[in-house]
Design a protein around this motif. Sequence first.
Motif, PDB file in Angstrom:
ATOM      1  N   UNK A  92       0.811  -1.209   0.000  1.00  0.00           N
ATOM      2  CA  UNK A  92       0.000   0.000   0.000  1.00  0.00           C
ATOM      3  C   UNK A  92       0.848   1.265   0.000  1.00  0.00           C
ATOM      4  N   UNK A  93       1.999   1.222   0.672  1.00  0.00           N
ATOM      5  CA  UNK A  93       2.901   2.382   0.647  1.00  0.00           C
ATOM      6  C   UNK A  93       3.450   2.607  -0.758  1.00  0.00           C
ATOM      7  N   UNK A  94       3.848   1.535  -1.417  1.00  0.00           N
ATOM      8  CA  UNK A  94       4.388   1.657  -2.770  1.00  0.00           C
ATOM      9  C   UNK A  94       3.323   2.165  -3.735  1.00  0.00           C
ATOM     10  N   UNK A  95       2.119   1.642  -3.576  1.00  0.00           N
ATOM     11  CA  UNK A  95       1.035   2.070  -4.466  1.00  0.00           C
ATOM     12  C   UNK A  95       0.702   3.545  -4.230  1.00  0.00           C
ATOM     13  N   UNK A  96       0.681   3.963  -2.971  1.00  0.00           N
ATOM     14  CA  UNK A  96       0.386   5.358  -2.661  1.00  0.00           C
ATOM     15  C   UNK A  96       1.436   6.283  -3.273  1.00  0.00           C
ATOM     16  N   UNK A  97       2.705   5.873  -3.216  1.00  0.00           N
ATOM     17  CA  UNK A  97       3.772   6.671  -3.815  1.00  0.00           C
ATOM     18  C   UNK A  97       3.584   6.780  -5.326  1.00  0.00           C
ATOM     19  N   UNK A  98       3.256   5.657  -5.950  1.00  0.00           N
ATOM     20  CA  UNK A  98       3.037   5.668  -7.394  1.00  0.00           C
ATOM     21  C   UNK A  98       1.900   6.616  -7.761  1.00  0.00           C
ATOM     22  N   UNK A  99       0.816   6.579  -6.967  1.00  0.00           N
ATOM     23  CA  UNK A  99      -0.311   7.465  -7.241  1.00  0.00           C
ATOM     24  C   UNK A  99       0.090   8.938  -7.092  1.00  0.00           C
ATOM     25  N   UNK A 100       0.866   9.235  -6.071  1.00  0.00           N
ATOM     26  CA  UNK A 100       1.296  10.621  -5.873  1.00  0.00           C
ATOM     27  C   UNK A 100       2.162  11.100  -7.036  1.00  0.00           C
ATOM     28  N   UNK A 101       2.941  10.189  -7.601  1.00  0.00           N
ATOM     29  CA  UNK A 101       3.809  10.554  -8.714  1.00  0.00           C
ATOM     30  C   UNK A 101       3.034  10.732 -10.013  1.00  0.00           C
ATOM     31  N   UNK A 102       2.060   9.863 -10.254  1.00  0.00           N
ATOM     32  CA  UNK A 102       1.420   9.826 -11.572  1.00  0.00           C
ATOM     33  C   UNK A 102       0.109  10.591 -11.669  1.00  0.00           C
ATOM     34  N   UNK A 103      -0.673  10.615 -10.586  1.00  0.00           N
ATOM     35  CA  UNK A 103      -2.003  11.216 -10.664  1.00  0.00           C
ATOM     36  C   UNK A 103      -1.982  12.659 -11.172  1.00  0.00           C
ATOM     37  N   UNK A 104      -1.061  13.515 -10.714  1.00  0.00           N
ATOM     38  CA  UNK A 104      -1.056  14.882 -11.255  1.00  0.00           C
ATOM     39  C   UNK A 104      -0.767  14.931 -12.755  1.00  0.00           C
ATOM     40  N   UNK A 105       0.104  14.047 -13.221  1.00  0.00           N
ATOM     41  CA  UNK A 105       0.464  14.051 -14.640  1.00  0.00           C
ATOM     42  C   UNK A 105      -0.709  13.638 -15.520  1.00  0.00           C
ATOM     43  N   UNK A 106      -1.515  12.679 -15.032  1.00  0.00           N
ATOM     44  CA  UNK A 106      -2.601  12.131 -15.843  1.00  0.00           C
ATOM     45  C   UNK A 106      -3.969  12.598 -15.352  1.00  0.00           C
ATOM     46  N   UNK A 107      -4.008  13.778 -14.763  1.00  0.00           N
ATOM     47  CA  UNK A 107      -5.274  14.323 -14.280  1.00  0.00           C
ATOM     48  C   UNK A 107      -6.217  14.597 -15.448  1.00  0.00           C
ATOM     49  N   UNK A 108      -7.510  14.647 -15.144  1.00  0.00           N
ATOM     50  CA  UNK A 108      -8.494  14.938 -16.192  1.00  0.00           C
ATOM     51  C   UNK A 108      -8.210  16.285 -16.852  1.00  0.00           C
ATOM     52  N   UNK A 109      -7.780  17.261 -16.061  1.00  0.00           N
ATOM     53  CA  UNK A 109      -7.467  18.590 -16.604  1.00  0.00           C
ATOM     54  C   UNK A 109      -6.317  18.518 -17.607  1.00  0.00           C
ATOM     55  N   UNK A 142      -4.811   6.182 -15.947  1.00  0.00           N
ATOM     56  CA  UNK A 142      -4.875   6.485 -17.371  1.00  0.00           C
ATOM     57  C   UNK A 142      -6.277   6.610 -17.919  1.00  0.00           C
ATOM     58  N   UNK A 143      -7.314   6.494 -17.064  1.00  0.00           N
ATOM     59  CA  UNK A 143      -8.692   6.545 -17.544  1.00  0.00           C
ATOM     60  C   UNK A 143      -9.012   7.833 -18.299  1.00  0.00           C
ATOM     61  N   UNK A 144      -8.632   9.021 -17.801  1.00  0.00           N
ATOM     62  CA  UNK A 144      -8.954  10.238 -18.560  1.00  0.00           C
ATOM     63  C   UNK A 144      -8.340  10.262 -19.959  1.00  0.00           C
ATOM     64  N   UNK A 145      -7.110   9.746 -20.088  1.00  0.00           N
ATOM     65  CA  UNK A 145      -6.467   9.721 -21.400  1.00  0.00           C
ATOM     66  C   UNK A 145      -7.186   8.756 -22.336  1.00  0.00           C
ATOM     67  N   UNK A 146      -7.531   7.573 -21.849  1.00  0.00           N
ATOM     68  CA  UNK A 146      -8.239   6.601 -22.678  1.00  0.00           C
ATOM     69  C   UNK A 146      -9.568   7.167 -23.164  1.00  0.00           C
ATOM     70  N   UNK A 147     -10.272   7.864 -22.295  1.00  0.00           N
ATOM     71  CA  UNK A 147     -11.559   8.447 -22.687  1.00  0.00           C
ATOM     72  C   UNK A 147     -11.375   9.530 -23.752  1.00  0.00           C
ATOM     73  N   UNK A 148     -10.344  10.349 -23.609  1.00  0.00           N
ATOM     74  CA  UNK A 148     -10.080  11.376 -24.616  1.00  0.00           C
ATOM     75  C   UNK A 148      -9.792  10.724 -25.968  1.00  0.00           C
ATOM     76  N   UNK A 149      -8.967   9.698 -25.984  1.00  0.00           N
ATOM     77  CA  UNK A 149      -8.601   9.047 -27.247  1.00  0.00           C
ATOM     78  C   UNK A 149      -9.805   8.380 -27.900  1.00  0.00           C
ATOM     79  N   UNK A 150     -10.637   7.712 -27.113  1.00  0.00           N
ATOM     80  CA  UNK A 150     -11.825   7.066 -27.669  1.00  0.00           C
ATOM     81  C   UNK A 150     -12.836   8.095 -28.168  1.00  0.00           C
ATOM     82  N   UNK A 151     -13.059   9.143 -27.385  1.00  0.00           N
ATOM     83  CA  UNK A 151     -14.017  10.176 -27.776  1.00  0.00           C
ATOM     84  C   UNK A 151     -13.576  10.867 -29.061  1.00  0.00           C
TER      85      UNK A 151
END
Length: 372
Positions: free
Chosen positions: A63-80, A320-329
């Motif tokens: 859970x610590x490793x996953x939380x770190x990964x989320x902190x690193x990636x979530x801002x980069x792949x935000x919906x905005x 990566x959900x926001x990116x996948x949705x943009x590409x499909x749309x």
Amino acid sequence: MAIKRVPTMAGDEAWLVTGYDQVKALLADRRLGRGHPDPDNAPRFTNSVVLGKPHKATAEEENEKHALMRRMLAPEFSAKNMEAMRPRVRQLLNNLLDDLVEQDQPADFHEAVSFPLPVLVICELLGVPAADREEFRGWSEAMSTLNDEQKSMEGFAKLWGYMGELVARKKEEPADDVISRLIGQHPDAREEEVAQLSAGLLFAGHETTVAAIDRAVMLLSLHPGQWRTLRNPDAIPPVVEEVLRHRAPLERRSDDSGMPRYAMADIEVEGTTIPAGDLVLLGIDQANRDERRFPDPAAFLPRVPNPHLSFGHGFRFCVGAPLARVELTETLEALVTRFTTFGLAGDLAALSRRTEQLVGGVVQLPVRWTEA
């Protein structure tokens, strides 16, 4: 029954959970993960390096490793941020469609659009030379091979090695891309960790979206009424969500399968106790066809709301959900804008499936069209 024992593709046994409510709850359960106290003797899902052997970790470490990964990636792949990518995705897509219409009909949409678009986008985001995409294809296909563990490991090693060299270069010469920012914003992260994370992003950032774009074309070809509704831009997002929920028309994967996770503590599901260390398969595809949540689940029709679990749920929801949705749309909007008619050329049953790859999909997707 929402839970049962099933054999895995690797010949071991696992608990398969299929009910929508049960799968959703387990997706958000921190007692499930990819870690195991004894990885060498843990039950295996496949003989692929992808979702095959677990890594050694306790629940706390996982859970610590996953939380770190989320902190690193979530801002980069935000919906905005992904919305800001939309014009670039549209430009890349239109360039690919320009090349497609220059070909004789029928043309292979998979090779011309479905495969290159997600690769070009994720390469640009990460800062990876798109010219190397044929190498990525070979490594990705090798990594996700289900029946050849050595081939899978070799593909992963080559991709990880390549990303390691790229990370080292970007550490010396940073640019405006995700990998450079990960290095700059997380100086305590080891290069090999950034390389492994980047390799995972490169793989996950295109494989599933390629299959989803192909699936959209197949489903809309079988349901031309839905194709016509796309001329109303407001109709596109619900169709995108239904594409994400729906299984591919050619899908023949066993219903005794799912997303592999390991119980890191005893977990009770529907009165059944799953012992710590056991393999659990989360039947997301089956949950997405649960009649209690999706009436007439085999039908392909826009549903609002459409609470499918294709991107997971809770703290493990796919970044990566926001990116996948943009590409499909963008793909569906471009097709309905540029073409009066568009769809499969020939019989669906004649298509060749990628049966040896974890993500599945088709080898080719011949299409015909009439330009608007």
